[in-house]
Design an enzyme around this catalytic site. Structure first.
Site, PDB file in Angstrom:
ATOM      1  N   TRP A 115      76.410  21.171  38.593  1.00 41.92           N
ATOM      2  CA  TRP A 115      75.391  21.587  37.625  1.00 41.92           C
ATOM      3  C   TRP A 115      76.058  22.129  36.359  1.00 41.92           C
ATOM      4  O   TRP A 115      75.787  21.678  35.240  1.00 41.92           O
ATOM      5  CB  TRP A 115      74.496  22.633  38.267  1.00 41.92           C
ATOM      6  CG  TRP A 115      73.343  23.140  37.434  1.00 41.92           C
ATOM      7  CD1 TRP A 115      73.069  22.861  36.129  1.00 41.92           C
ATOM      8  CD2 TRP A 115      72.308  24.017  37.881  1.00 41.92           C
ATOM      9  NE1 TRP A 115      71.927  23.510  35.723  1.00 41.92           N
ATOM     10  CE2 TRP A 115      71.432  24.231  36.773  1.00 41.92           C
ATOM     11  CE3 TRP A 115      72.018  24.647  39.084  1.00 41.92           C
ATOM     12  CZ2 TRP A 115      70.306  25.054  36.869  1.00 41.92           C
ATOM     13  CZ3 TRP A 115      70.896  25.449  39.167  1.00 41.92           C
ATOM     14  CH2 TRP A 115      70.044  25.645  38.074  1.00 41.92           C
ATOM     15  N   ASP A 121      78.045  16.946  44.435  1.00 44.62           N
ATOM     16  CA  ASP A 121      76.603  16.904  44.221  1.00 44.62           C
ATOM     17  C   ASP A 121      76.308  17.121  42.738  1.00 44.62           C
ATOM     18  O   ASP A 121      76.663  18.149  42.171  1.00 44.62           O
ATOM     19  CB  ASP A 121      75.910  17.986  45.052  1.00 44.62           C
ATOM     20  CG  ASP A 121      74.409  17.976  44.838  1.00 44.62           C
ATOM     21  OD1 ASP A 121      73.753  17.049  45.353  1.00 44.62           O
ATOM     22  OD2 ASP A 121      73.892  18.869  44.142  1.00 44.62           O
ATOM     23  N   TYR A 152      71.597  17.121  34.745  1.00 42.28           N
ATOM     24  CA  TYR A 152      72.617  18.100  34.398  1.00 42.28           C
ATOM     25  C   TYR A 152      73.366  17.658  33.140  1.00 42.28           C
ATOM     26  O   TYR A 152      74.148  16.704  33.159  1.00 42.28           O
ATOM     27  CB  TYR A 152      73.622  18.289  35.534  1.00 42.28           C
ATOM     28  CG  TYR A 152      73.045  18.819  36.834  1.00 42.28           C
ATOM     29  CD1 TYR A 152      71.803  19.444  36.875  1.00 42.28           C
ATOM     30  CD2 TYR A 152      73.742  18.693  38.025  1.00 42.28           C
ATOM     31  CE1 TYR A 152      71.279  19.926  38.063  1.00 42.28           C
ATOM     32  CE2 TYR A 152      73.234  19.184  39.214  1.00 42.28           C
ATOM     33  CZ  TYR A 152      72.004  19.790  39.236  1.00 42.28           C
ATOM     34  OH  TYR A 152      71.497  20.274  40.419  1.00 42.28           O
ATOM     35  N   GLN A 156      67.578  19.900  50.150  1.00 44.36           N
ATOM     36  CA  GLN A 156      68.365  20.842  49.353  1.00 44.36           C
ATOM     37  C   GLN A 156      67.394  21.840  48.705  1.00 44.36           C
ATOM     38  O   GLN A 156      66.861  21.598  47.632  1.00 44.36           O
ATOM     39  CB  GLN A 156      69.176  20.103  48.285  1.00 44.36           C
ATOM     40  CG  GLN A 156      70.169  21.002  47.564  1.00 44.36           C
ATOM     41  CD  GLN A 156      70.961  20.232  46.523  1.00 44.36           C
ATOM     42  OE1 GLN A 156      70.596  20.228  45.361  1.00 44.36           O
ATOM     43  NE2 GLN A 156      72.017  19.578  46.940  1.00 44.36           N
TER      44      GLN A 156
END
Length: 202
Positions: A21, A56, A61, A178
Site C-alpha cells: 500500500w 499484496d 495504491y 482480507q
C-alpha cells in the site's frame, strides 16, 4: 521459512507477506506520503531474500503506481513470489477514486493489472470493497469467469461481511478474506472471521 496453505488453494505462503500500500507513494487520496521507488524496491528485495514469498498490492495504491513498482522489483529475479492484487476501486482523470463492481470494469481492471505487473496470471485476485452492495453477484461472477480463463489462479474478498461472503459463495468458492484487522481494529474477530473459519476461507 515456515509456510502454510492459503485456504483451499494450492498456494503455500509464508506467515508474513509484503504489503505494498505505502509504496504507491503520495499524491493520491489514500496515500501514506511520498516514497522513494528505489527504497521500495530495496525493501521488497530484502523481504524476498529473507524468504518471504508473496506480495499484496492493489490497482488503487498510487493509482497503479504500486503495481508498477512491484513489477520493477521482480524484474530479472529467477524465483518470482506469488503476486496478489485487488479490483473495484477505480479512478477518473482527476485521480478521484470511486467504486465499481460492474463486470466490464472488473475485466478492464484485471487486464490493466496484468499489464502493470507484467505477469500472465495473477495468483490471487481480490475484490477490494463490496460497494455497491447490489453488484456483488455481478462482480463475483466475473472474477470467477476470469479464473476459468486463466487470467487469475485464485479469487478472494476484502472487507466483506459474513452475509456478503455467503452471497458470493453461491456463485464460486472464496479462497481468502482480507478484513481490516490490527490490535486497534479487531471487529473482524466476530462474525466475519467465524464465518470464514467455518467455510475454509483463510
Amino acid at each position: 521459512m515456515e509456510k502454510r496453505k492459503l485456504g483451499s488453494s494450492d498456494l503455500e505462503i509464508t506467515p508474513i507477506g509484503i504489503g505494498a500500500w505505502a509504496i504507491g507513494g503520495g499524491g493520491w487520496e489514500f496515500g501514506w506520503g511520498p516514497q522513494e521507488d528505489k527504497d521500495s524496491i530495496a525493501a521488497i528485495h530484502e523481504g524476498l531474500d529473507r524468504g518471504v514469498n508473496w506480495i499484496d498490492t492493489a490497482a488503487a495504491y498510487g493509482l497503479g503506481h504500486s503495481e508498477e513498482v512491484v513489477a520493477r522489483a521482480l524484474q530479472g529475479r529467477s524465483a518470482r513470489p506469488y503476486v496478489f492484487t485487488k479490483c473495484s476501486l477505480v479512478w477518473n482523470k482527476s485521480g478521484e477514486i470511486g467504486h465499481s463492481l460492474k463486470a466490464a470494469s472488473i475485466r478492464h481492471e484485471c487486464e490493466q493489472s496484468l499489464r502493470r505487473l507484467n505477469v500472465d496470471t495473477i495468483d490471487l485476485y481480490q475484490i477490494h470493497w463490496p460497494i455497491p452492495d447490489e453488484d456483488i453477484e455481478e462482480a463475483w461472477t466475473e472474477v470467477a469467469r476470469l479464473k476459468v480463463e486463466g487470467k487469475i489462479r485464485h479469487i478472494g474478498v476484502s472487507n466483506f461481511d459474513a452475509q456478503q461472503m455467503q452471497r458470493a459463495m453461491h456463485i464460486a468458492p472464496i479462497t481468502s478474506l482480507q478484513p481490516p484487522y490490527s490490535l486497534l481494529a479487531r471487529e473482524a474477530e466476530g462474525e466475519s472471521l467465524r464465518f470464514a473459519a467455518r467455510n475454509g476461507i483463510e
